[in-house]
Design a protein around this motif. Structure first.
Motif, PDB file in Angstrom:
ATOM      1  N   ARG A  78     106.679  61.695  48.935  1.00 21.00           N
ATOM      2  CA  ARG A  78     107.168  62.849  48.188  1.00 21.00           C
ATOM      3  C   ARG A  78     107.724  62.412  46.820  1.00 21.00           C
ATOM      4  NH1 ARG A  78     111.441  65.430  47.331  1.00 21.00           N
ATOM      5  NH2 ARG A  78     112.845  64.093  48.544  1.00 21.00           N
ATOM      6  N   ARG A  79     108.486  61.315  46.830  1.00 19.26           N
ATOM      7  CA  ARG A  79     109.086  60.868  45.554  1.00 19.26           C
ATOM      8  C   ARG A  79     108.019  60.364  44.585  1.00 19.26           C
ATOM      9  NH1 ARG A  79     114.815  57.778  46.761  1.00 19.26           N
ATOM     10  NH2 ARG A  79     115.492  59.031  48.515  1.00 19.26           N
ATOM     11  N   PHE A  80     107.003  59.670  45.099  1.00 19.76           N
ATOM     12  CA  PHE A  80     105.894  59.233  44.241  1.00 19.76           C
ATOM     13  C   PHE A  80     105.195  60.430  43.614  1.00 19.76           C
ATOM     14  CE2 PHE A  80     104.747  54.806  46.196  1.00 19.76           C
ATOM     15  CZ  PHE A  80     105.814  54.250  45.517  1.00 19.76           C
ATOM     16  N   GLN A  81     104.938  61.461  44.435  1.00 20.98           N
ATOM     17  CA  GLN A  81     104.245  62.632  43.918  1.00 20.98           C
ATOM     18  C   GLN A  81     105.051  63.293  42.812  1.00 20.98           C
ATOM     19  OE1 GLN A  81     103.571  64.610  47.634  1.00 20.98           O
ATOM     20  NE2 GLN A  81     101.543  63.703  47.910  1.00 20.98           N
ATOM     21  N   GLU A  82     106.372  63.323  42.992  1.00 15.56           N
ATOM     22  CA  GLU A  82     107.239  63.880  41.937  1.00 15.56           C
ATOM     23  C   GLU A  82     107.083  63.091  40.644  1.00 15.56           C
ATOM     24  OE1 GLU A  82     111.274  63.920  43.255  1.00 15.56           O
ATOM     25  OE2 GLU A  82     110.912  65.496  44.735  1.00 15.56           O
ATOM     26  N   GLN A  83     107.088  61.739  40.761  1.00 17.45           N
ATOM     27  CA  GLN A  83     106.962  60.870  39.585  1.00 17.45           C
ATOM     28  C   GLN A  83     105.658  61.142  38.855  1.00 17.45           C
ATOM     29  OE1 GLN A  83     107.468  56.875  41.353  1.00 17.45           O
ATOM     30  NE2 GLN A  83     108.746  56.437  39.573  1.00 17.45           N
ATOM     31  N   ALA A  92     105.446  56.781  33.810  1.00 16.40           N
ATOM     32  CA  ALA A  92     105.221  57.081  35.218  1.00 16.40           C
ATOM     33  C   ALA A  92     103.865  56.540  35.652  1.00 16.40           C
ATOM     34  CB  ALA A  92     105.278  58.586  35.441  1.00 16.40           C
ATOM     35  N   PRO A  93     103.751  56.120  36.915  1.00 14.11           N
ATOM     36  CA  PRO A  93     102.435  55.735  37.431  1.00 14.11           C
ATOM     37  C   PRO A  93     101.489  56.919  37.312  1.00 14.11           C
ATOM     38  CG  PRO A  93     104.183  55.261  39.041  1.00 14.11           C
ATOM     39  CD  PRO A  93     104.807  56.037  37.922  1.00 14.11           C
ATOM     40  N   LYS A  94     100.185  56.616  37.130  1.00 10.08           N
ATOM     41  CA  LYS A  94      99.210  57.698  36.936  1.00 10.08           C
ATOM     42  C   LYS A  94      98.754  58.281  38.271  1.00 10.08           C
ATOM     43  CE  LYS A  94      99.335  57.274  32.527  1.00 10.08           C
ATOM     44  NZ  LYS A  94     100.699  56.729  32.667  1.00 10.08           N
ATOM     45  N   SER A  95      98.934  57.514  39.344  1.00 14.35           N
ATOM     46  CA  SER A  95      98.543  58.032  40.647  1.00 14.35           C
ATOM     47  C   SER A  95      99.444  57.419  41.714  1.00 14.35           C
ATOM     48  CB  SER A  95      97.073  57.704  40.926  1.00 14.35           C
ATOM     49  OG  SER A  95      96.858  56.314  40.783  1.00 14.35           O
ATOM     50  N   VAL A  96      99.449  58.057  42.869  1.00 11.68           N
ATOM     51  CA  VAL A  96     100.279  57.566  43.970  1.00 11.68           C
ATOM     52  C   VAL A  96      99.608  56.337  44.585  1.00 11.68           C
ATOM     53  CG1 VAL A  96     101.123  58.118  46.279  1.00 11.68           C
ATOM     54  CG2 VAL A  96     101.207  59.849  44.459  1.00 11.68           C
ATOM     55  N   ALA A 127     103.768  63.779  39.040  1.00 14.51           N
ATOM     56  CA  ALA A 127     103.757  65.139  38.501  1.00 14.51           C
ATOM     57  C   ALA A 127     104.571  65.229  37.221  1.00 14.51           C
ATOM     58  CB  ALA A 127     104.299  66.115  39.552  1.00 14.51           C
ATOM     59  N   ALA A 128     105.683  64.492  37.179  1.00 12.95           N
ATOM     60  CA  ALA A 128     106.541  64.531  35.991  1.00 12.95           C
ATOM     61  C   ALA A 128     105.809  63.967  34.784  1.00 12.95           C
ATOM     62  CB  ALA A 128     107.829  63.754  36.244  1.00 12.95           C
ATOM     63  N   ALA A 186     108.338  50.194  39.171  1.00 14.59           N
ATOM     64  CA  ALA A 186     109.384  50.379  38.177  1.00 14.59           C
ATOM     65  C   ALA A 186     108.892  51.427  37.211  1.00 14.59           C
ATOM     66  CB  ALA A 186     109.670  49.077  37.425  1.00 14.59           C
ATOM     67  N   THR A 187     109.797  52.112  36.545  1.00 13.46           N
ATOM     68  CA  THR A 187     109.369  53.051  35.520  1.00 13.46           C
ATOM     69  C   THR A 187     109.343  52.320  34.193  1.00 13.46           C
ATOM     70  OG1 THR A 187     111.651  53.758  35.493  1.00 13.46           O
ATOM     71  CG2 THR A 187     110.091  55.197  36.585  1.00 13.46           C
ATOM     72  N   ALA A 188     108.141  51.994  33.741  1.00 15.85           N
ATOM     73  CA  ALA A 188     107.995  51.260  32.494  1.00 15.85           C
ATOM     74  C   ALA A 188     106.561  51.402  32.017  1.00 15.85           C
ATOM     75  CB  ALA A 188     108.324  49.786  32.709  1.00 15.85           C
ATOM     76  N   ARG A 189     106.380  51.326  30.709  1.00 15.45           N
ATOM     77  CA  ARG A 189     105.019  51.411  30.175  1.00 15.45           C
ATOM     78  C   ARG A 189     104.311  50.089  30.382  1.00 15.45           C
ATOM     79  NH1 ARG A 189     107.127  54.143  25.523  1.00 15.45           N
ATOM     80  NH2 ARG A 189     106.371  52.590  24.070  1.00 15.45           N
ATOM     81  N   PRO A 190     103.106  50.128  30.977  1.00 10.83           N
ATOM     82  CA  PRO A 190     102.392  48.875  31.250  1.00 10.83           C
ATOM     83  C   PRO A 190     101.473  48.446  30.099  1.00 10.83           C
ATOM     84  CG  PRO A 190     101.258  50.695  32.297  1.00 10.83           C
ATOM     85  CD  PRO A 190     102.442  51.290  31.574  1.00 10.83           C
ATOM     86  N   PHE A 191     101.090  47.172  30.109  1.00  8.46           N
ATOM     87  CA  PHE A 191      99.979  46.693  29.277  1.00  8.46           C
ATOM     88  C   PHE A 191      98.693  46.984  30.045  1.00  8.46           C
ATOM     89  CE2 PHE A 191     103.453  44.147  27.679  1.00  8.46           C
ATOM     90  CZ  PHE A 191     103.183  44.044  26.314  1.00  8.46           C
ATOM     91  N   ILE A 192      97.653  47.366  29.326  1.00 12.91           N
ATOM     92  CA  ILE A 192      96.391  47.719  29.970  1.00 12.91           C
ATOM     93  C   ILE A 192      95.339  46.675  29.613  1.00 12.91           C
ATOM     94  CG2 ILE A 192      94.605  49.479  30.185  1.00 12.91           C
ATOM     95  CD1 ILE A 192      96.735  51.500  29.207  1.00 12.91           C
TER      96      ILE A 192
END
Length: 516
Positions: free
Chosen positions: A442-447, A455-459, A449-450, A208-214
């Motif tokens: 491909r879509r993960f890489q776009e995310q 966004a996730p920090k890595s694929v 890169a954006a 999901a596109t959301a800011r996570p707790f670390i």
RNA sequence: GGGCCGCUAGCUCAAUGGUAGAGCAGUUGACUCUUAAUCAACGGGUUCCAGGUUCGAGUCCUGGGCGGCUCACCA
């Protein structure tokens, strides 16, 4: 230990010592009740005074004293337990001098056990005449005020135990929530689904596109993220041959707090192989009608000033919803065809913004570079979503907004995706799952890169590998359990259906702004 | 973060800029069918905090604190 109100606290402590001095244990270990209070009421509510006298019913019940009306050498009180209330009549010449002496030292809120037989008072109330009294536990602090109950919302949330003692609506909301979750399990278990639990701690926050707790794991010395969604793990299980799985569990999103948002919230997610989004729409219609019927006794349920009909869920395309709720201001009248012309959404959004400025509504943020699909999504949120009071399924989402969905074969601009809205907010989101590993990568890489916080920090390479092993055509869906509970309990705030919602810790502002 | 509203006894709330009050809860006493039990008496206050205006501030002004609602991000 000392708590406000200090004088009452001290007085009750004194009473407890006096009860001990009479030979009672201050905190005895158990009481063998023959029945719960609701059981007594359920079983004997129908017996009249004559029947209770002819066939005496002897029993033992325990509970908290929630009302006390002493009359010198006799008294009436109400015991509360398991959501029910039962009146007790205590008489000096029945219980004896020593028990009555202890009884006089009881306060509102104390727990006692009562042994005796049922009768009806002259006003007809089913009542137990105490023959023996057991002291069970002391309330050193008083109950909430009895006339107005507990109204302070902050205390209701911070000290939920008081809310549960004082407010029947609160007890009922959480009883219904438990009933809903049990019914969800029954519903899916009956359809060959397997319930699973997937990790709450992820090394990549995906799905999901959301800011996570670390957080951080010491032994491995690695950062971990509390999950924002279980999606990628559940689909790994589909790859593994678990063709129907569901999970009911918490998601964590480091974002806003509000009437519809709590940072941790409960999500039902389910995945069904060899199916597409239309199958899940039908399944969800059935599910919603069935839980409404179970919890509210009817598929039509009250929500604020509205009656929501979960028995007939309308389906609209996103374009149709925008046209239907298009405000009368901006001319000319909007049509579905006009919305679908390439490049047209930008002009339509400008019209909307002109209208919004005049009417004091929030504007849509779009630029010449915004893809049509993104603008359509924003128009939908601004124009239609708040007006979707009746349960409505929205289909035909722009593909730009749906990175994990398959596209429609007949129109690649649209995703095979739906969301269900009710009460003006989203409660469900489902789609035909993208199972092409190359397209997904491909879509993960776009995310990635954006960039951006969300966004996730890595694929997630392992997820791509899993897809490469082959995933059958699959449809998946998430339903917000808290929000569904809100709808079914007529609750305006998500905090009414989460026992301990996140609140700002008391005094936390003073330390704010420390190391940063 | 922005806007609006609120903060007075343990609780729910009153009090034209002029002696801070009521009900409930509490304490003491009376009362053996009450249910918002009743009757009598009593205790209880840093009016959120700090400044200011004023002869005088719970009330007006400024700043701050805490909370609620709401808007924006988010399901």
């Amino acid at each position: 230990m000392q708590f406000e109100p200090i004088d009452q606290f001290a007085q009750r402590r004194k009473n407890l010592q006096a009860i001990q001095a009479l030979g009672y244990a201050a905190y005895p270990h158990k009481f063998d009740a023959t029945s719960s209070i609701p059981q007594v009421i359920g079983k004997f509510q129908g017996r009249d005074a004559a029947e209770l006298e002819a066939q005496p019913v002897s029993l033992r019940v325990a509970g908290r004293i929630v009302a006390l009306r002493p009359h010198g050498k006799a008294a009436f009180l109400h015991l509360a337990g398991e959501g029910g209330r039962l009146q007790v009549y205590v008489k000096l010449d029945v219980v004896g001098t020593s028990a009555y002496e202890m009884f006089r030292l009881l306060d509102l809120g104390d727990f006692i056990g009562v042994e005796g037989s049922l009768f009806r008072t002259k006003t007809g109330e089913l009542t137990i005449r105490a023959e023996k009294l057991a002291f069970l536990s002391k309330a050193l602090l008083p109950l909430p005020e009895k006339w107005h109950g507990l109204a302070d919302v902050e205390i209701r949330y911070r000290q939920r135990y008081l809310d549960l003692i004082a407010n029947e609506k609160a007890r009922d909301n959480f009883r219904k929530r438990a009933l809903l979750i049990a019914e969800l399990r029954r519903f899916f278990d009956g359809r060959r689904y397997i319930e699973v639990e997937t990790p709450m701690m992820h090394s990549i926050a995906g799905g999901a596109t959301a800011r996570p707790f670390i957080t951080h794991h010491n032994t491995y010395d690695v950062p971990l993220f509390l999950r924002v969604a279980p999606e990628l793990f559940l689909k790994r299980l589909i790859v593994g041959g678990m063709d129907r799985v569901y999970e009911i569990n918490r998601n964590f999103r480091n974002e806003g707090v509000g009437a519809k948002y709590n940072p941790e919230f409960t999500m039902l997610e389910f995945y069904q192989a060899y199916s597409d989004y239309r199958d899940l729409m039908d399944l969800t219609d059935e599910l919603l009608a069935s839980v409404a019927l179970l919890l509210c006794g009817n598929t039509t349920v009250p929500f604020g000033e509205h009656m929501l009909d979960f028995g007939r869920i309308e389906r609209l395309t996103m374009h149709e919803a925008i046209v239907r709720h298009w405000p009368p201001g901006p001319a000319p009248a909007l049509t579905v065809d006009a919305l679908q012309i390439a490049g047209a959404p930008l002009d339509i959004a400008k019209e909307f913004n002109d209208w919004a400025v005049v009417n004091g509504q929030p504007r849509i943020e779009v630029g010449p570079q915004s893809p049509d699909g993104e603008i359509i999504g924003q128009l939908f949120e601004a124009v239609a979503e708040p007006n979707l009071i009746q349960p409505t399924t929205i289909v035909d989402f722009p593909r730009e907004l749906s990175p994990l969905s398959k596209c429609r074969a007949d129109n690649p601009a649209l995703a095979e995706r739906f969301e269900i809205f009710a009460g003006g907010f989203e409660i469900a989101n489902g789609y035909s799952e993208l199972n092409d590993p190359e397209e997904q990568e491909r879509r993960f890489q776009e995310q990635v890169a954006a960039g951006g916080d969300e966004a996730p920090k890595s694929v997630d390479e392992d997820y791509i590998r899993a897809l490469a092993h082959g995933m059958p055509p699959t449809a998946g869906e998430g339903i917000g359990v808290d929000r569904l509970t809100m709808l079914l309990t007529d609750s305006r705030s998500i905090r009414e259906v989460i026992l301990f919602p996140l609140l700002r810790p008391l005094g936390s502002r003073e330390e704010a702004g420390g190391p940063f």
